[in-house]
Motif scaffolding. Sequence first.
Motif, PDB file in Angstrom:
ATOM      1  N   PRO A  94       0.769  -1.151   0.061  1.00 48.15           N
ATOM      2  CA  PRO A  94      -0.048   0.092  -0.043  1.00 48.15           C
ATOM      3  C   PRO A  94       0.759   1.204  -0.084  1.00 48.15           C
ATOM      4  O   PRO A  94       1.897   1.476   0.369  1.00 48.15           O
ATOM      5  N   TYR A  95       0.262   2.106  -0.561  1.00 52.31           N
ATOM      6  CA  TYR A  95       0.885   3.547  -0.489  1.00 52.31           C
ATOM      7  C   TYR A  95       1.267   4.302   0.816  1.00 52.31           C
ATOM      8  O   TYR A  95       0.378   4.330   1.557  1.00 52.31           O
ATOM      9  N   ASP A  96       2.438   4.417   1.236  1.00 50.56           N
ATOM     10  CA  ASP A  96       2.873   5.165   2.342  1.00 50.56           C
ATOM     11  C   ASP A  96       3.800   6.053   2.108  1.00 50.56           C
ATOM     12  O   ASP A  96       4.920   5.780   2.081  1.00 50.56           O
ATOM     13  N   ARG A  97       3.448   7.372   2.198  1.00 48.50           N
ATOM     14  CA  ARG A  97       4.117   8.503   1.965  1.00 48.50           C
ATOM     15  C   ARG A  97       5.315   8.560   2.714  1.00 48.50           C
ATOM     16  O   ARG A  97       6.422   8.814   2.467  1.00 48.50           O
ATOM     17  N   ALA A  99       6.769   6.240   4.866  1.00 48.28           N
ATOM     18  CA  ALA A  99       7.814   5.008   4.702  1.00 48.28           C
ATOM     19  C   ALA A  99       8.413   5.267   3.330  1.00 48.28           C
ATOM     20  O   ALA A  99       9.744   4.990   3.231  1.00 48.28           O
ATOM     21  N   ALA A 133       1.024   9.279  -4.834  1.00 49.38           N
ATOM     22  CA  ALA A 133      -0.372   8.267  -4.757  1.00 49.38           C
ATOM     23  C   ALA A 133      -0.925   7.759  -6.059  1.00 49.38           C
ATOM     24  O   ALA A 133      -1.062   6.573  -6.190  1.00 49.38           O
ATOM     25  N   TRP A 136       1.726   5.833  -7.972  1.00 52.82           N
ATOM     26  CA  TRP A 136       1.928   4.629  -7.189  1.00 52.82           C
ATOM     27  C   TRP A 136       0.755   3.587  -7.559  1.00 52.82           C
ATOM     28  O   TRP A 136       1.060   2.287  -8.028  1.00 52.82           O
TER      29      TRP A 136
END
Length: 163
Positions: A94-97, A99, A133, A136
Amino acid sequence: MSMTVARRPHRLLTMAPAVLALGALFVIPAAPAVQKGDDFLTPETTGVLNLEPGECFTDPEYSPAAGEDIVLYTTCDQHADNQSYGFVHADDGPYDRVALADFGWTSCKRGFVNYWPGAAGAELDYYPILPTAETWADGDRDIMCVVYDPRGELGGSMLPRAS
């Protein structure tokens, strides 16, 4: 017959404080150092996706023809503000800005320290260009690592020459 002539004080010396004060008005201060972060550019900035490792490019500028900010490829010795020095690939998930930014900074730092040991805080700095996002969601997992001179344009390719 000798004549004594009264001398007036040297006019330049009496004008010196005024000249110095006037001169201070025209001193051009040095441009402040620029700090570029992981939000400086994105893959959605027109021109970024066309760049390959080692290529130089401009900072984003508004293009009336395109109707948006764009970056342009340029040779490294002509008005280059940035140079790509590599790409790192992020793992799927999942997109995690937050991280992703941490991974980008850490990964790009390894390349930066390898290419320019001791340059941090001196004449060069680096930043990652992270997927958004939206990119991604389209499968973009690449982070571009970029070197720049916080004081202005690059003076040519910053990549070390192979020996």
